[in-house]
Design an enzyme around this catalytic site. Structure first.
Site, PDB file in Angstrom:
ATOM      1  CB  SER A  38      -0.917   0.010   1.230  1.00 20.03           C
ATOM      2  OG  SER A  38      -1.785   1.122   1.192  1.00 20.03           O
ATOM      3  N   GLY A  39       0.372   2.289  -0.627  1.00 22.40           N
ATOM      4  CA  GLY A  39       1.138   3.522  -0.689  1.00 22.40           C
ATOM      5  C   GLY A  39       0.244   4.709  -0.940  1.00 22.40           C
ATOM      6  N   GLY A  40       0.849   5.776  -1.456  1.00 19.92           N
ATOM      7  CA  GLY A  40       0.150   7.040  -1.599  1.00 19.92           C
ATOM      8  C   GLY A  40      -1.031   6.983  -2.536  1.00 19.92           C
ATOM      9  CG  ASP A  96       8.620   5.337 -13.393  1.00 18.92           C
ATOM     10  OD1 ASP A  96       9.759   5.803 -13.195  1.00 18.92           O
ATOM     11  OD2 ASP A  96       7.804   5.153 -12.474  1.00 18.92           O
ATOM     12  CB  THR A 136      -4.231  -0.853  -1.132  1.00 17.72           C
ATOM     13  OG1 THR A 136      -4.139   0.288  -0.274  1.00 17.72           O
ATOM     14  CG2 THR A 136      -3.821  -2.088  -0.358  1.00 17.72           C
ATOM     15  CB  VAL A 137      -1.199  -4.159  -4.766  1.00 19.21           C
ATOM     16  CG1 VAL A 137      -1.197  -5.497  -5.503  1.00 19.21           C
ATOM     17  CG2 VAL A 137      -0.931  -3.037  -5.754  1.00 19.21           C
ATOM     18  CE  LYS A 191      -1.850   1.448  -9.321  1.00 20.08           C
ATOM     19  NZ  LYS A 191      -0.899   1.863 -10.390  1.00 20.08           N
TER      20      LYS A 191
END
Length: 754
Positions: free
Chosen positions: A22-24, A136, A27-28, A42
């Site tokens: 999980s991040g900004g 990226d 969440t996966v 995701k």
């Protein structure tokens, strides 16, 4: 990782089994299809669902991922970009990311390295054949599956025949792995930009560090644009191929098809390499160090025992395997960084808004730090304006910060020691330039009624000059008055790049040997006092309202870049004598003043790495009283302070107001300004802005969004630790953006958004 309370039981009809990361941005989760096939889903965070621009970006991600689904990517199984809470399901790839593999086991070599290189070239070939540019490609976006490497996360990719969202002013990516054209002209990025990134990946895989690594993302970007890559540790056969990928001009690089031919011709055994101390558990992936990209991949999690270890599609988080505080390569001047330096570098940045004492200096004594002039009128003859500040090194971007004195705007940073600009129209009165490469985050020292003080860095071909100096300039004429060599340990001690500060009509500096404070009359340069550091310590000046405080740390902690036991001393402004020591639990960084007390944020460490802020410390320098308050959670992002309130600006645009006396949250507001720094305060509003020049005005009472502007320039988003970019001249909002851009507008008539 088990599901948590509040996690959904299913998404789109797919039962969830585990949380993978999980991040900004999202969440996966690990889920299963009806036939039992594992998938990674995701799920985008709810606050972004109402952001039209984010939805466009997510739709493009889904479209690009569908377009490239093949043997070398994570195929899209299902998606609902128009759902109330958008989501996308992809095949569940077993394996760790390249970043995790290098961190835990060290660099690759021999046949394993050759297979990786060929597999990545095949992946790029397939991606480019369907007309998509990834944009990226980095270690956390490469999964080492048993079948070969897979490329994941198409969050900022785009089809060649589509419009790109960089029209909004966002340069999204990861500096050490970005191509020159991606940094300079993101609208013109094509397939050979990915080839450049692949070249950086090959070097990283073979050595454990990238060819353009640096402690600062800005220095990394500079090296990408202007320096030759560091490839001395890459095996010779592979080095030749990597060099061809890392040509500055895109036309000089091979295509993915041409690259594949060259790689297949390499010998099976590429030979061992000299890692020069880079090994398991410690790499130089500065991308993840700085949490700079808005879409960095999470560390692969180990789900329930029934499921294999995976590297899921990226939920737009930072990699957990981060480390900070490394020094630059020898050809660059060293940046002394503490374990908290990246997360909090240049809070206040040396600009006069954090100076101590003196009339008209906006010191905010007793009220925190307010950057606003008290009046609500516009400067006489004001019209909105947009200017670029030219310095001695125009290739050094995004360093200028400003302070207002009457109708004059004084700015400095990067390749500009200082410049005087008319606040009414942006016209330049004078400029003093710096020839050398700056320390990231060091801006203007400050200003008195008749003197402006800034930093000058020596050119690399002038070894006889002091590496850095504090320079005094006559405010009216721009004539240099005096200069003195300056020490450079403040970041290691305080987490802030501020080695000098204005105190009334004096300026306090650290001497070149980092052994004492020196106070001088700001205009004449005459020394008024000197004060040696306590034995065995390094110190930095800290503004505390009308008072001056020294923050010191033991030499061993400074050398180890791990200041855990800082000590504060009240400094007598007349004599320089240090008061009795005040011990503070660390690591902690000063952020401002509230009701006459110095406020510091406690840094939460996970091992040797900072993971945000989990407490507030208040210190009364006079009584030596220290109080601590815990925060309800650990906050990551850029801290700032105004009117006795601490503000945390999250990487994804979330702004949270905290009471420094209790640590309690006052309010939280999701904005569209990613990587904002601030606040600037005045006229009943708080102003936060990012490197793109996008500005949001919030109500101090409840965080209500008053207005938001569009970006003004291409700039990196997701930044953390930058000093405030907004200065106010009465009612005029003056903003510092990327590429030394300044622009100004009436706070009551902001540029229309959209």
């Amino acid at each position: 990782m088990s599901l948590r309370a509040g996690d959904p039981a299913e998404i789109g009809g797919y039962p969830l089994e585990a949380r993978l990361g999980s991040g900004g941005m999202g969440t996966v989760f690990l889920a299963r299809t009806s036939s039992g096939r594992p998938v990674a889903i995701k799920l985008i965070h709810p606050q972004f669902a109402a952001d039209d621009e984010f939805r466009i970006r997510f739709r493009q991600e889904v479209a690009a991922a569908r377009r490239v689904s093949g043997a070398f990517t994570a195929a899209v199984v299902d998606a609902a970009p128009e759902a109330e809470q958008p989501w996308m399901a992809t095949t569940y790839i077993q394996g760790h990311t390249l970043a995790r593999r290098i961190a835990t086991e060290g660099p690759l070599s021999g046949a394993e390295l050759r297979r990786l290189a060929i597999g990545l070239a095949e992946a790029l070939r397939d991606i480019h054949r369907v007309g998509v540019v990834h944009r990226d490609l980095k270690p956390s976006n490469v999964v080492l599956s048993p079948e070969g490497p897979r490329v994941i996360d198409f969050g900022i990719s785009r089809a060649v025949d589509q419009q790109t969202l960089t029209i909004t002013g966002r340069v999204i990516g990861t500096p050490p792995f970005m191509s020159p054209e991606q940094l300079q002209a993101p609208r013109d990025v094509g397939p050979r930009s990915d080839v450049f990134s692949l070249g950086t990946l090959l070097a990283y895989a073979a050595t454990g560090h990238g060819p353009f690594d640096a402690d600062s993302p800005y220095i990394s970007a500079y090296q990408v644009l202007h320096e030759e890559p560091s490839l001395e540790d890459v095996p010779p056969a592979l080095r030749t191929v990597a060099e061809s990928c890392l040509t500055k001009e895109s036309d000089g690089r091979p295509s993915a098809d041409e690259l594949l031919v060259r790689l297949r011709d390499l010998p099976t055994d590429l030979g061992q390499i000299d890692t020069r101390g880079v090994g398991a558990g410690r790499t130089r992936d500065t991308v993840t160090e700085h949490h700079f990209a808005t879409s960095a991949a999470p560390t692969p999690a180990t789900p329930t025992p029934a499921a294999p270890t995976t590297a899921p599609a990226d939920p737009d988080t930072g990699n957990a395997d981060t480390s900070v505080g490394r020094r630059l390569r020898p050809r660059w001047r060293p940046v002394f960084a503490a374990a908290v330096a990246v997360a909090v570098a240049a809070i206040g940045g040396g600009v006069a808004a954090l100076t101590a004492g003196g009339s008209g200096e906006n010191s905010g004594a007793g009220k925190g730090n307010s950057l606003a002039a008290p009046g609500a009128a516009l400067p006489d003859g004001f019209e909105p304006w947009h200017k670029t500040v030219r310095g001695g090194r125009p290739d050094i971007p995004d360093e200028v910060r400003c302070v207002v004195r009457g109708d004059a705007l004084f700015c400095g940073g990067g390749s500009v020691v200082a410049t005087r600009i008319r606040a009414r129209d942006g016209s330049r009165v004078w400029t003093a330039k710096s020839p050398g490469v700056p320390v990231d985050g060091m801006h203007l020292v400050g200003a008195t009624d008749d003197t402006v003080l800034g930093y000058r860095f020596a050119a690399q071909d002038a070894p006889q000059d002091p590496p850095s100096e504090v320079v005094a300039i006559d405010a009216n004429s721009g004539r240099e008055l005096w200069s003195v060599p300056s020490g450079a340990q403040s970041t290691a001690v305080t987490g802030r790049n501020q080695d000098a500060m204005v105190v009334g009509s004096d300026v306090v500096t650290v001497d070149a040997s980092n052994s004492r404070f020196e106070a001088r009359d700001a205009h004449s340069g005459q020394v008024t006092w000197t004060s040696p550091f306590p034995a065995g310590t390094q110190c930095a000046p800290v503004p505390a309202g009308s008072q001056l405080v020294a923050m010191c740390a033991k030499d061993a902690e400074v050398d180890a870049l791990a200041v855990r036991h800082p000590t504060l001393y009240r400094v007598d402004r007349a004599s320089g004598n240090l008061g009795r020591p005040i011990a503070v639990n660390g690591p902690a960084v000063p952020v401002g003043v509230a009701n006459g007390r110095l406020v510091l944020l406690q840094v939460h460490m996970e091992g040797t790495d900072p993971a945000g802020y989990n407490g507030v410390t208040r210190v009364d320098p006079a009584s030596r009283k220290v109080t601590y308050s815990r925060l309800a959670k650990t906050y990551a992002g850029t801290p700032g302070m105004a009117d006795s309130t601490v503000y945390m600006s999250g990487q994804t645009g979330l702004v949270t107001a905290l009471d420094p006396a209790t640590g309690r949250k006052k309010w939280s507001r999701q904005t569209a300004v990613e990587g904002a720094s601030g606040p600037g305060a005045g006229g009943g509003a708080l102003y936060f802005s990012s490197a793109t020049g996008r500005v949001v005005a919030l109500s101090p009472d409840d965080g209500k969004i008053l207005w938001t502007t569009d970006p003004q320039v291409d700039g990196l988003t997701g930044e953390q630790g930058a000093s405030p970019r907004v200065t106010l001249a009465g009612r005029a909002v003056i903003v510092a953006a990327d590429k030394n851009t300044l622009f100004a507008f009436d706070a009551r008539k902001p540029p229309k958004s959209g």
